[in-house]
Scaffold this active site. Structure first.
Site, PDB file in Angstrom:
ATOM      1  N   LYS A 126       0.842  -1.202   0.000  1.00  0.00           N
ATOM      2  CA  LYS A 126       0.000   0.000   0.000  1.00  0.00           C
ATOM      3  C   LYS A 126       0.875   1.250   0.000  1.00  0.00           C
ATOM      4  O   LYS A 126       0.685   2.153  -0.817  1.00  0.00           O
ATOM      5  CB  LYS A 126      -0.926   0.024   1.210  1.00  0.00           C
ATOM      6  CG  LYS A 126      -1.931   1.158   1.127  1.00  0.00           C
ATOM      7  CD  LYS A 126      -2.343   1.694   2.469  1.00  0.00           C
ATOM      8  CE  LYS A 126      -1.395   2.750   2.965  1.00  0.00           C
ATOM      9  NZ  LYS A 126      -1.809   3.389   4.207  1.00  0.00           N
ATOM     10  N   ASP A 144      -5.895   0.363   0.586  1.00  0.00           N
ATOM     11  CA  ASP A 144      -5.896   0.367   2.047  1.00  0.00           C
ATOM     12  C   ASP A 144      -7.218  -0.222   2.517  1.00  0.00           C
ATOM     13  O   ASP A 144      -7.999  -0.748   1.727  1.00  0.00           O
ATOM     14  CB  ASP A 144      -5.674   1.795   2.584  1.00  0.00           C
ATOM     15  CG  ASP A 144      -6.875   2.678   2.318  1.00  0.00           C
ATOM     16  OD1 ASP A 144      -7.795   2.256   1.585  1.00  0.00           O
ATOM     17  OD2 ASP A 144      -6.911   3.796   2.864  1.00  0.00           O
TER      18      ASP A 144
END
Ligand code: SF4
Length: 223
Positions: A126, A144
């Site tokens: 991420k 996320d």
């Protein structure tokens, strides 16, 4: 085939709706920012409220404005500055070690490719994708918790992990939309499609959502 066409139609409309809702409010995914600042702020942001991350990153960058200065920092001094974020002990070690690695192995420049970023301490997919997206303008879907949750509720993917979502979303979402996805879905996930109580009664993309447990009436207390 019919299902694919319906999903593609829904994807286009969801992006169009969220873009018109959020694009004019503040930062957009098209604003490129300093790779050093994006990297360090994103490492700090895990399990931390946005206001705390912003304030803490601001203090850290005042004291250590560059990769070189952070590479020369004392870990315990960094820990004191970032004490309000989640896991300050681990993060202070990560950011200093990452800066040192960037200085030693990348001549002080934050890598602009996934492999290089993933080798840095404290950097997962991420964070790496956020850096590629926001600092280098590369098409990348930074998944996320909000992106993962909303994409699953919409029915675009059916996945258990962010990594799976990233892979599946690369097929479902046209590449030209990858860069804006994180920005739009994070805002939407924080304000409307909230984790515990999604505000479906006020949702602008309700008609394209496949979530079976929609909440269509406001509750007295919301998440
Ligand atoms: Fe989320 Fe509800 Fe909107 Fe579906 S209808 S996207 S579950 S807020």
């Amino acid at each position: 085939m019919q299902q694919d066409r319906m999903t593609a139609f829904a994807v286009r409309n969801v992006f169009r709706t969220l873009q018109s809702r959020y694009r004019r409010s503040g930062r957009t995914a098209s604003d490129l920012r300093s790779p050093y600042r994006v990297l360090i702020a994103t490492i700090l942001s895990a399990r931390t409220r946005d206001e705390v991350t912003d304030e803490t990153a601001g203090k850290l960058f005042l004291r250590y404005p560059s990769v070189r200065s952070l590479a020369g920092a004392n870990v315990s001094s960094v820990r004191r500055i970032i004490r309000r974020v989640g896991f300050p002990g681990a993060k202070s070690q990560h950011v200093v070690a990452a800066a040192r690695m960037i200085l030693r192995q990348h001549r002080g420049r934050v890598p602009d490719h996934l492999d290089g970023l993933l080798q840095l301490p404290g950097v997962g997919r991420k964070t790496a994708n956020v850096v590629l997206n926001y600092a280098f303008g590369q098409p990348a879907i930074a998944v996320d918790t909000h992106v993962h949750r909303v994409a699953n509720r919409l029915g675009w993917v059916s996945t258990r992990t962010s990594r799976e979502s990233e892979t599946k979303l690369e097929f479902v979402v046209p590449k030209k939309m990858w860069r804006s996805m994180n920005d739009l879905f994070v805002k939407f996930g924080k304000n409307v499609c909230k984790p515990r109580v999604p505000q479906c009664w006020t949702c602008p993309i309700l008609r394209w959502c496949a979530y079976p447990a929609k909440i269509l009436t406001p509750r007295k207390t919301s998440a």
